[in-house]
Structure formats: C-alpha cells, structure tokens
Design an enzyme around this catalytic site. Structure first.
Site, PDB file in Angstrom:
ATOM      1  N   HIS A 181       0.829  -1.176   0.061  1.00 22.06           N
ATOM      2  CA  HIS A 181       0.193   0.042  -0.035  1.00 22.06           C
ATOM      3  C   HIS A 181       0.854   1.127  -0.059  1.00 22.06           C
ATOM      4  O   HIS A 181       0.288   2.311  -0.659  1.00 22.06           O
ATOM      5  CB  HIS A 181      -0.833   0.050   1.258  1.00 22.06           C
ATOM      6  CG  HIS A 181      -2.125  -0.218   1.002  1.00 22.06           C
ATOM      7  ND1 HIS A 181      -3.109   0.765   1.023  1.00 22.06           N
ATOM      8  CD2 HIS A 181      -2.769  -1.243   0.795  1.00 22.06           C
ATOM      9  CE1 HIS A 181      -4.412   0.140   0.736  1.00 22.06           C
ATOM     10  NE2 HIS A 181      -4.155  -1.155   0.654  1.00 22.06           N
ATOM     11  N   ASP A 228      -6.949   6.480   0.948  1.00 20.65           N
ATOM     12  CA  ASP A 228      -7.214   4.701   0.703  1.00 20.65           C
ATOM     13  C   ASP A 228      -8.727   4.591   0.911  1.00 20.65           C
ATOM     14  O   ASP A 228      -9.578   5.161   1.669  1.00 20.65           O
ATOM     15  CB  ASP A 228      -6.527   4.076   1.694  1.00 20.65           C
ATOM     16  CG  ASP A 228      -6.741   2.512   1.397  1.00 20.65           C
ATOM     17  OD1 ASP A 228      -6.000   1.949   0.190  1.00 20.65           O
ATOM     18  OD2 ASP A 228      -7.439   1.765   2.008  1.00 20.65           O
ATOM     19  N   THR A 269      -5.324   0.670  -5.303  1.00 23.06           N
ATOM     20  CA  THR A 269      -4.006  -0.274  -5.547  1.00 23.06           C
ATOM     21  C   THR A 269      -3.895  -1.474  -6.153  1.00 23.06           C
ATOM     22  O   THR A 269      -3.294  -2.359  -5.774  1.00 23.06           O
ATOM     23  CB  THR A 269      -3.182  -0.356  -3.951  1.00 23.06           C
ATOM     24  OG1 THR A 269      -4.174  -0.701  -2.950  1.00 23.06           O
ATOM     25  CG2 THR A 269      -2.785   1.011  -3.357  1.00 23.06           C
ATOM     26  N   VAL A 294      14.523  -6.570  -1.063  1.00 19.63           N
ATOM     27  CA  VAL A 294      15.522  -6.334  -2.387  1.00 19.63           C
ATOM     28  C   VAL A 294      14.972  -5.086  -3.071  1.00 19.63           C
ATOM     29  O   VAL A 294      13.649  -4.916  -3.097  1.00 19.63           O
ATOM     30  CB  VAL A 294      15.809  -7.237  -2.992  1.00 19.63           C
ATOM     31  CG1 VAL A 294      16.526  -8.856  -2.359  1.00 19.63           C
ATOM     32  CG2 VAL A 294      14.447  -8.142  -3.612  1.00 19.63           C
ATOM     33  N   ASN A 300       1.321  -4.099  -7.354  1.00 19.21           N
ATOM     34  CA  ASN A 300       2.283  -3.374  -7.604  1.00 19.21           C
ATOM     35  C   ASN A 300       3.367  -4.217  -8.478  1.00 19.21           C
ATOM     36  O   ASN A 300       4.093  -3.890  -9.314  1.00 19.21           O
ATOM     37  CB  ASN A 300       2.960  -2.915  -6.291  1.00 19.21           C
ATOM     38  CG  ASN A 300       2.299  -2.004  -5.439  1.00 19.21           C
ATOM     39  OD1 ASN A 300       1.779  -1.042  -5.930  1.00 19.21           O
ATOM     40  ND2 ASN A 300       1.836  -2.594  -4.339  1.00 19.21           N
ATOM     41  N   SER A 301       3.628  -5.509  -8.266  1.00 20.32           N
ATOM     42  CA  SER A 301       4.521  -6.372  -8.909  1.00 20.32           C
ATOM     43  C   SER A 301       4.012  -6.484 -10.325  1.00 20.32           C
ATOM     44  O   SER A 301       5.029  -6.575 -11.196  1.00 20.32           O
ATOM     45  CB  SER A 301       4.545  -7.956  -8.289  1.00 20.32           C
ATOM     46  OG  SER A 301       5.053  -7.564  -6.844  1.00 20.32           O
ATOM     47  N   GLU A 360       4.998  -3.525 -12.167  1.00 20.26           N
ATOM     48  CA  GLU A 360       6.676  -3.363 -12.153  1.00 20.26           C
ATOM     49  C   GLU A 360       6.927  -4.403 -13.408  1.00 20.26           C
ATOM     50  O   GLU A 360       7.772  -3.889 -13.997  1.00 20.26           O
ATOM     51  CB  GLU A 360       7.039  -3.677 -10.852  1.00 20.26           C
ATOM     52  CG  GLU A 360       6.918  -2.668  -9.768  1.00 20.26           C
ATOM     53  CD  GLU A 360       7.189  -3.012  -8.533  1.00 20.26           C
ATOM     54  OE1 GLU A 360       7.738  -4.066  -8.128  1.00 20.26           O
ATOM     55  OE2 GLU A 360       6.874  -2.189  -7.520  1.00 20.26           O
ATOM     56  N   GLY A 419      -6.624 -12.827  -1.420  1.00 19.68           N
ATOM     57  CA  GLY A 419      -6.795 -11.298  -1.788  1.00 19.68           C
ATOM     58  C   GLY A 419      -7.118 -11.396  -3.057  1.00 19.68           C
ATOM     59  O   GLY A 419      -7.897 -11.924  -3.525  1.00 19.68           O
ATOM     60  N   GLN A 429      -5.330 -11.355  -5.399  1.00 21.20           N
ATOM     61  CA  GLN A 429      -4.327 -11.880  -6.309  1.00 21.20           C
ATOM     62  C   GLN A 429      -4.734 -12.874  -7.577  1.00 21.20           C
ATOM     63  O   GLN A 429      -4.240 -12.796  -8.589  1.00 21.20           O
ATOM     64  CB  GLN A 429      -3.150 -12.605  -5.415  1.00 21.20           C
ATOM     65  CG  GLN A 429      -2.594 -11.893  -4.777  1.00 21.20           C
ATOM     66  CD  GLN A 429      -1.749 -12.211  -3.384  1.00 21.20           C
ATOM     67  OE1 GLN A 429      -1.729 -13.530  -3.564  1.00 21.20           O
ATOM     68  NE2 GLN A 429      -1.469 -11.612  -2.564  1.00 21.20           N
TER      69      GLN A 429
HETATM   70 BR1  BUP Z   1       8.874  -8.639  -0.879  1.00 20.99          BR
HETATM   71  C1  BUP Z   1       9.523  -7.052  -1.754  1.00 20.99           C
HETATM   72  N1  BUP Z   1      11.311  -5.708  -2.571  1.00 20.99           N
HETATM   73  O1  BUP Z   1      11.783  -7.513  -1.177  1.00 20.99           O
HETATM   74  P1  BUP Z   1       2.721  -5.928  -4.135  1.00 20.99           P
HETATM   75  C2  BUP Z   1       8.710  -6.145  -2.186  1.00 20.99           C
HETATM   76  N2  BUP Z   1       9.177  -5.163  -2.878  1.00 20.99           N
HETATM   77  O2  BUP Z   1      10.874  -3.772  -3.553  1.00 20.99           O
HETATM   78  P2  BUP Z   1       2.198  -7.254  -1.584  1.00 20.99           P
HETATM   79  C3  BUP Z   1      10.467  -4.714  -2.766  1.00 20.99           C
HETATM   80  O3  BUP Z   1       6.987  -4.024  -2.514  1.00 20.99           O
HETATM   81  P3  BUP Z   1      -0.346  -6.390  -1.320  1.00 20.99           P
HETATM   82  C4  BUP Z   1      10.852  -6.732  -1.663  1.00 20.99           C
HETATM   83  O4  BUP Z   1       8.516  -4.091  -6.008  1.00 20.99           O
HETATM   84  C5  BUP Z   1       6.093  -3.828  -4.833  1.00 20.99           C
HETATM   85  O5  BUP Z   1       6.256  -2.734  -5.074  1.00 20.99           O
HETATM   86  C6  BUP Z   1       7.549  -4.617  -4.612  1.00 20.99           C
HETATM   87  O6  BUP Z   1       3.672  -4.978  -3.546  1.00 20.99           O
HETATM   88  C7  BUP Z   1       8.150  -4.098  -3.408  1.00 20.99           C
HETATM   89  O7  BUP Z   1       2.665  -7.176  -3.344  1.00 20.99           O
HETATM   90  C8  BUP Z   1       5.778  -4.013  -3.317  1.00 20.99           C
HETATM   91  O8  BUP Z   1       3.442  -6.564  -5.403  1.00 20.99           O
HETATM   92  C9  BUP Z   1       5.112  -5.300  -2.981  1.00 20.99           C
HETATM   93  O9  BUP Z   1       1.590  -5.463  -4.455  1.00 20.99           O
HETATM   94  O10 BUP Z   1       1.066  -6.308  -1.081  1.00 20.99           O
HETATM   95  O11 BUP Z   1       3.235  -6.889  -0.865  1.00 20.99           O
HETATM   96  O12 BUP Z   1       1.716  -8.612  -1.309  1.00 20.99           O
HETATM   97  O13 BUP Z   1      -0.879  -7.914  -0.988  1.00 20.99           O
HETATM   98  O14 BUP Z   1      -0.986  -5.164  -0.560  1.00 20.99           O
HETATM   99  O15 BUP Z   1      -0.574  -6.241  -2.758  1.00 20.99           O
END
Ligand code: BUP
Length: 458
Positions: free
Chosen positions: A18, A116, A139, A337, A358-359, A362, A377, A379
């Site tokens: 978030h 939010d 998000t 990382v 977010n992943s 990216e 969730g 996903q």
């Molecule tokens: Br783990 C990790 N480094 O090691 P998501 C995550 N990230 O930069 P999530 C890192 O955290 P929700 C690490 O690049 C992304 O921006 C990653 O968000 C960064 O999944 C963020 O992908 C993770 O949306 O959150 O963490 O499960 O469940 O709220 O979507």
C-alpha cells in the site's frame, strides 16, 4: 508561482504493498507541480514500513510529513485473531477524525486529499466540512476494483453469500470465477468485509479513482467502469500508471554482481510479495523445482507475515543442503531487495509472482513475463488480468482443491514454459511498449495525471 501550486495530502494505510504506490503517487503529484504532505499512521504495522517512510523522507525532503497518532484499540477488542494489516485499517479508521482540526489549520489550505478506499466513509464528513475533494488511489487491478465497487450489491444476494455461483456476474465486465473471490468477502460479519462494504458504498463521494494502471492493459474493464456499466454512480477511473518507482539513497548502492554475469533473460526472479508467507511444505516443493530446473534463479523467501527479518533460519526451512547444492545456480535470500531494479536487470527473464498489483505493474513496465501464482486477496483476480493481457501464464487450478499443494514437477514444467516460450516473451515485450507509450509525454497516463492536477489548480 506559489499561488497556483496546489497543496495535497496523501494518506496510505497499512502494508508495503500500500505504502509504495502511495509514495510513488506523492512524488508524481509533486513532479506535476503540487506541494505534498504525506500523512502516515504511527505506529506502523511493520518495521519495514517505518524504516521505509524514514528513508523516503530523507531522500525527498521536499515532501512534508504529518504523523497521525493512532488511538489505542478498545480493550474488549480481541486483536489476537485479526490479521495485523486489517487491524491497522480499523485502527486508522478509529483515529482519523483527529485530522479535522489539523487539516483545518493547514495554510495554504489543501486542494485535495488522496485517501485509501478503506478510509473514505469515515472521512466524508470531514471532507464536506473542509470542502475538500477526495481522490481514491486504487492499489489493485481495475477488475478487482469493479468487484469492490459491486460488493455491496453482491453481499445482498443470498446465493453469493452461500457460494452458490460458479461465476460471479458483475455488469459490464467478464464474469469472475467464484474461486477468484477472496473467501472473506462471503462473510459480511467480519470487520474486514463489513468495512469494505461500508466504504464501497461511499465511492461515489470521491472526485476520481486514481489507478496504477494504463488504458491498454485493462481496456474493456476500464471502459465498463467509465461507461457507467458496472455502477452508474462511479466517479471516473483515471489511469496514471505504471507508477514510476523511486530510488532511496540506501538502495541505490545495491548491486548484483552475480546477475551482471548472467546472460540476457536467463534468470528467474521469485517473490511472493511483502505480506504472503507460503507453507513450509510448499516452499520445499518450490525449492525442489528451482533446484531441478535448467534455469538460474534469484529467490527472496518469506516465512512470516509481518516482517521479513524474522528469526527463522533459511536452512531450517529449506534444509541444510539446498543452499550448497544451488550455489552458482541460484541466490536465495530473506531480505528486502530493490525489486524494481531486479526486474529491470537484463539478466532477468521471468518472474514467479503472487500477482500483488504493484508487482504486476512493475513487471509490465519492464516486460518481464510472469508465472502467476496467486495465493489470496485480490491476487487471483489480478492473475487473470495478467494472463488476459499476455503478460503471463496462470494455471487456475494451482492453490485450490487437490492442487492446494503444487508439486515440484508441475512447478518445474511451468518454469520451463515461462523461460522458453517465445510467444510469451513477445507478448510481454508488447506490454512493455504499451506501458512506455502510456507514460511518455502525451501518452494516456501522462495526459490523465496532468488533467487531475489542472483540475486542482482550476
Ligand atoms: Br517482498 C519485496 N522488495 O523484497 P505487491 C517487495 N518489494 O521492493 P504485496 C520490494 O513491494 P499487497 C521486496 O516491488 C512492490 O512494489 C515490490 O507490493 C516491493 O504485493 C511492493 O506486489 C509489494 O502489491 O502487497 O506486498 O503482497 O498484498 O498489498 O498487494
């Protein structure tokens, strides 16, 4: 001049997934001429969040900061059984009224607040009193947003609550498989679901929904949302992504000499996000698959929910020999990382991902094909979007029924496909091109963020 520099507040809730998109949005608003105040809750859910907020504020001192001190939870509230992230949503909600006198004193006054969804219902009165427009940064995927906005209606359907549908019909969009609906959504008595429903009913009070997304990626869903087909009362869904990542001082020094030595597109990056821990049994199957596969890998393992730097030793989970046996072939870590930098690295050719949004964005930005492995969730809904857009592959059976434990040989087969399917690589590259078009000067996302800011000035 400062007279036309609108001041905005950005208010994330709990969890790194978030926090990061809200911070990216804050910087984007600032680049486009806003002065930004970041409002964060104190204490945070995890050490990772508080450390990240501090590094962010030192890297970007032009962002103002205000800390909202959270009120204690009522003593009768049993906090031990609630997901710590959901608990934080609730706690922020119980504390947010404290913002009224503070925001009132802001000089110059705010032109808008970016809030939010889980906080909107409790904030509407405050916003009315201040005459303050609300924007909701979303998000997740547009598809999941459609589900959220339609949830009040679904939750009044006895069939939905009983789980009697094979597919869930939401007007204007493709039916959602029932298995993709987060199980808590069917139980309206949980704090989580009742909070979402209550807030979802107030979406129409917002001036706009800002999506970390781009028009091309979810075109038909966005058209349905914006054409009033999902709900007539929805505010415009404005795609401003993929959001641009930022560099924090302490990360920029992070480099990967091992990755630099690998050939282009040869390494699989494996991460299930910041909040999802797999079962030990499943982690071991995945370990076996990675060991047996022909491909190199970089794996960040997560064994507990809240903070990654937990005590458990990797060798306890993976066995003593795994790290030795895979030396040279793979790197296995337990630390945070810089995921964006890894996905941007030319050696990385595939991403095994839980499909946190977010992943997904990216990976889209970098054109890295995904092997989708959603766990909970939003996903599964996101995984479907990934597959439909040609960014990745998804076996819908994984994670449910008799495949709730996915065996190593099956994982290995999918890894082979991920790393060798030339059509998949080509379509992921196409996604990258479309993402780049959207954010470049004059692209759809670029135009939309400019319009939002123009509207704040005007
Ligand atoms: Br783990 C990790 N480094 O090691 P998501 C995550 N990230 O930069 P999530 C890192 O955290 P929700 C690490 O690049 C992304 O921006 C990653 O968000 C960064 O999944 C963020 O992908 C993770 O949306 O959150 O963490 O499960 O469940 O709220 O979507």
């Amino acid at each position: 001049s400062s007279a036309i520099r609108p001041r905005v507040a950005v208010v994330p809730t709990a969890g790194m997934g978030h926090l990061m998109p809200f911070l990216r949005l804050a910087l984007m608003l600032q680049r486009h001429g806003c002065s930004v105040t970041l409002i964060t809750a104190q204490p945070t859910t995890s050490k990772a969040e508080s450390a990240h907020i501090s590094s962010f504020l030192s890297a970007f001192p032009q962002v103002d900061h205000f800390e909202l001190q959270l009120l204690p939870m009522p003593e009768e509230f049993d906090t031990s059984t609630v997901d710590p992230f959901f608990l934080q949503f609730d706690r922020i909600n119980r504390s947010i009224h404290q913002l009224l006198p503070i925001l009132k004193e802001f000089s110059p006054p705010l032109s808008a607040i970016f809030l939010d969804l889980t906080l909107v219902a409790n904030f509407v009165e405050i916003a009315d009193e201040l005459g303050l427009p609300i924007y909701i940064p979303n998000t997740s995927s547009a598809r999941f947003f459609a589900l959220l906005s339609y949830l009040p209606e679904l939750s009044s359907q006895p069939d939905f609550l009983r789980g009697a549908y094979s597919d869930v019909a939401i007007p204007g969009i493709l039916p959602l498989p029932f298995s993709s609906i987060p199980p808590p959504f069917k139980d309206t008595s949980t704090v989580f679901t009742s909070t979402l429903i209550r807030n979802s009913r107030t979406i129409s009070k917002a001036r706009g929904i800002l999506m970390n997304n781009f028009e091309w990626f979810e075109e038909s869903t966005l058209a349905a949302l914006n054409g009033g087909r999902v709900l007539e009362t929805l505010p415009p869904c404005i795609t401003v992504g993929p959001l641009e990542p930022y560099k924090l001082g302490n990360e920029s020094s992070e480099n990967w000499p091992w990755l630099d030595e690998q050939s282009s597109g040869s390494v699989i990056y494996v991460s299930f996000g910041s909040r999802t821990a797999m079962s030990t049994e499943q982690i071991r199957e995945l370990a076996k698959a990675l060991k047996n596969s022909k491909h190199k890998f970089l794996w960040t393992v997560k064994t507990s929910k809240v903070d990654k730097d937990d005590k458990e030793d990797l060798s306890n989970v993976l066995g003593d020999r795994f790290l030795e046996e895979t030396a040279g072939k793979g790197i296995t870590l337990k630390q945070w990382v810089d995921q964006e930098a890894i996905l941007a690295h030319p050696a990385v050719g595939g991403f095994i991902s839980h499909c946190g949004w977010n992943s997904v964005m990216e990976a889209a930005r970098e054109g890295v094909p995904i092997l989708a492995w959603p766990l909970h969730g939003d996903q599964r809904v996101n995984a479907e979007v990934v597959a439909d857009a040609g960014l990745g592959i998804w076996d819908r059976g994984w994670g449910i029924g008799d495949k709730s434990l996915v065996r190593a040989d099956e994982i290995e087969g999918k890894i082979e496909l991920l790393m060798t399917d030339t059509n998949l690589r080509a379509s992921a590259r196409r996604v990258k091109e479309e993402a780049a078009k959207a954010v470049c000067r004059g692209g759809s996302s670029d135009r939309m963020i400019r319009d939002v800011v123009k509207c704040l000035v005007g």
